[in-house]
Design an enzyme around this catalytic site. Structure first.
Site, PDB file in Angstrom:
ATOM      1  N   HIS A 101      13.171   1.630  35.097  1.00  0.00           N
ATOM      2  CA  HIS A 101      11.732   1.851  35.269  1.00  0.00           C
ATOM      3  C   HIS A 101      11.191   2.184  33.879  1.00  0.00           C
ATOM      4  O   HIS A 101      11.919   2.759  33.054  1.00  0.00           O
ATOM      5  CB  HIS A 101      11.411   3.086  36.106  1.00  0.00           C
ATOM      6  CG  HIS A 101      11.929   3.084  37.506  1.00  0.00           C
ATOM      7  ND1 HIS A 101      13.177   3.510  37.832  1.00  0.00           N
ATOM      8  CD2 HIS A 101      11.325   2.768  38.672  1.00  0.00           C
ATOM      9  CE1 HIS A 101      13.337   3.444  39.159  1.00  0.00           C
ATOM     10  NE2 HIS A 101      12.236   2.989  39.693  1.00  0.00           N
ATOM     11  N   ASP A 104      11.895   5.738  32.805  1.00  0.00           N
ATOM     12  CA  ASP A 104      13.296   6.130  32.591  1.00  0.00           C
ATOM     13  C   ASP A 104      13.613   6.075  31.095  1.00  0.00           C
ATOM     14  O   ASP A 104      14.545   6.712  30.629  1.00  0.00           O
ATOM     15  CB  ASP A 104      14.293   5.148  33.240  1.00  0.00           C
ATOM     16  CG  ASP A 104      14.081   4.980  34.723  1.00  0.00           C
ATOM     17  OD1 ASP A 104      13.539   5.900  35.346  1.00  0.00           O
ATOM     18  OD2 ASP A 104      14.464   3.905  35.242  1.00  0.00           O
TER      19      ASP A 104
HETATM   20  C1  XLS Z   1      14.055   4.569  45.704  1.00  0.00           C
HETATM   21  C2  XLS Z   1      14.259   3.218  45.238  1.00  0.00           C
HETATM   22  C3  XLS Z   1      14.004   3.000  43.761  1.00  0.00           C
HETATM   23  C4  XLS Z   1      13.870   1.531  43.450  1.00  0.00           C
HETATM   24  C5  XLS Z   1      13.258   1.240  42.126  1.00  0.00           C
HETATM   25  O1  XLS Z   1      14.413   4.936  46.826  1.00  0.00           O
HETATM   26  O2  XLS Z   1      15.562   2.857  45.585  1.00  0.00           O
HETATM   27  O3  XLS Z   1      14.978   3.613  43.007  1.00  0.00           O
HETATM   28  O4  XLS Z   1      15.110   0.880  43.510  1.00  0.00           O
HETATM   29  O5  XLS Z   1      11.986   1.763  42.013  1.00  0.00           O
END
Ligand code: XLS
Ligand code: CA
Ligand code: CA
Length: 440
Positions: A101, A104
């Protein structure tokens, strides 16, 4: 740059008898399975957020894991340290891809212009590391759920200003995904849902989410993004009800709004079980609609009602997953993103390594088992036989949509009553699966 995981080795395949905790027992990257090396079947990816960022914080306590990597969290120095740690980790584990993301990668700044400048800087560094190591980006995404501005959603927000911020983040995350050569872009609608319909215009919210996705497709294609967009369904958490409830709901939405040519589904195992489905069900629904895109490889705990994001260890599940993927002809642009975190009490660097070894071995076993099930042929043969009636003249007529109720009713009258439809033989089939799996 000093080694961060200095006491930890490059992890290699040593075979099922090995007792070395830092060796693969089943994941043998170059072993040929159904004509392809394991590593080509299994494009594993590291999730930047869990592996490089998450410390185990929960609502009852602060983190237990130190992810500072020698720098002060919240600084650009820390952002660089995470890149160093991430690439060293991927190299030591033989993981070829990563997913991220926007936030991140760098600490979010006061203004979006400054955040974007930081993102430019860090992606320059990531690109350098990619060129040196051959590591690749599987997919990128924007975090449109963490910041308080997204309290009421992003594309589904009641606020036009917030919608603009969401658009700006998607635009930047697409720029970065293209810059890093990513072949996927994910929309996980974390806060795209509602808590109560008494304050919600559901139709407007869904139309706006679709509008944002259309803008993303237009922009992405205009800057050379030729990969797949994905919706990652999840029924709940953080919202009580999320619009992308499960694969079937998301596919219906994509078709309704004309997005089905550009989007596929990113299926997460834990989200499947939260929706009251098996992982295999969600994979099959995606596959039969030509929309099986990518996998978030984890597992939930069926005794808990929330998203635990555990590293996959359930080999029945990975076997079913790999069976679906092999039958669908593999993942084109997708891979196996370990959207998984070590448990809070597993807070050491060693645990990070054990976790990936567990996950990669579980999928390697799943692949070997699924290949064996397909080569054995008894399961597929049974299913083909079960529907053989639809290969007869009448069966074909029904399937092609040419039969009429009148004609079929006449046939029913002629028969008097149909023969029993044949045993489903579930117990027998499950015993075949056991027999084939436990041969390892
Ligand atoms: C959250 C989601 C997230 C997505 C990406 O539950 O799994 O991590 O994979 O935004
Ligand atoms: Ca996920
Ligand atoms: Ca999850």
């Amino acid at each position: 740059m000093s080694e961060i995981f200095a006491n930890l080795p490059y992890v290699k395949y040593e075979g099922p008898e090995s007792q070395n905790p830092f060796a693969f027992k089943f994941y043998d990257a170059d072993r040929i399975v159904l004509g392809k090396p394991m590593k080509e079947h299994l494009h594993f990816a590291m999730a930047w957020w869990h592996n490089m960022c998450a410390t185990g914080t929960d609502m009852f306590g602060v983190g237990t894991a130190d992810k500072s990597f020698g720098a002060v969290p919240g600084t650009m120095e820390h952002a660089y340290a995470k890149v160093d740690a991430g690439f060293e980790f991927m190299e030591k584990l033989g993981v070829d891809y990563f997913c991220f993301h926007d936030v991140d990668l760098v600490p979010e700044a006061e203004t979006i212009a400054e955040t974007n400048r930081r993102l430019d800087e860090i992606t320059d560094y990531i690109l350098e590391k990619m060129q040196k190591t051959g590591k690749k980006c599987l997919w990128g995404t924007a975090n449109m759920f963490g910041n308080p501005r997204f309290a009421n959603g992003a594309g589904s927000s009641n606020s036009v200003d917030v919608f603009c911020f969401a658009a700006a983040q998607v635009k930047k995350a697409l720029d970065m995904t293209v810059k890093l050569g990513g072949k996927g872009y994910v929309f996980w609608g974390g806060r795209e849902g509602y808590e109560t319909l008494w304050n919600t215009d559901m139709k407007l919210e869904q139309e706006n989410i679709a509008a944002l996705m259309h803008m993303a497709v237009d922009y992405g294609r205009s800057i050379g993004f030729d990969g797949d967009f994905y919706i990652e369904p999840k029924p709940k958490e953080p919202m009580k009800h999320q619009y992308d409830f499960d694969a079937a709901t998301a596919i219906g939405f994509l078709k309704q709004y004309g997005l089905d040519k550009d989007f596929k589904i990113n299926v997460e195992a834990n989200h499947a079980t939260l929706a009251g489905h098996t992982f295999q069900h969600e994979l099959r629904v995606s596959a039969i609609n030509g929309m099986l895109g990518s996998i978030d490889a984890n597992q939930g705990d069926l005794l808990l009602g929330w998203d635990t994001d555990e590293f996959p260890s359930n080999v029945y599940e990975t076997t079913a997953c790999m069976y679906e993927i092999l039958k669908a002809g593999g993942l084109k642009n997708g891979g196996f993103n370990f959207d998984a975190k070590t448990r809070r009490p597993s807070y050491t660097y060693d645990d990070m390594f054990y976790a990936f070894i567990l996950g990669m071995d579980s999928f390697a076993l799943g692949l070997l088992n699924a290949a064996r099930i397909i080569e054995d042929g008894r399961i597929d043969g049974f299913v083909a036989e079960r529907y053989a009636g639809y290969e007869t003249e009448l069966g074909r007529k029904i399937r092609s949509g040419k039969a009429t109720l009148t004609e079929l009713a006449a046939r029913a009258e002629e028969m008097g009553k149909p023969a029993m439809p044949g045993s489903g033989k579930q117990e027998y089939l499950h015993s075949i699966i056991n027999q084939l799996m436990l041969k390892n």
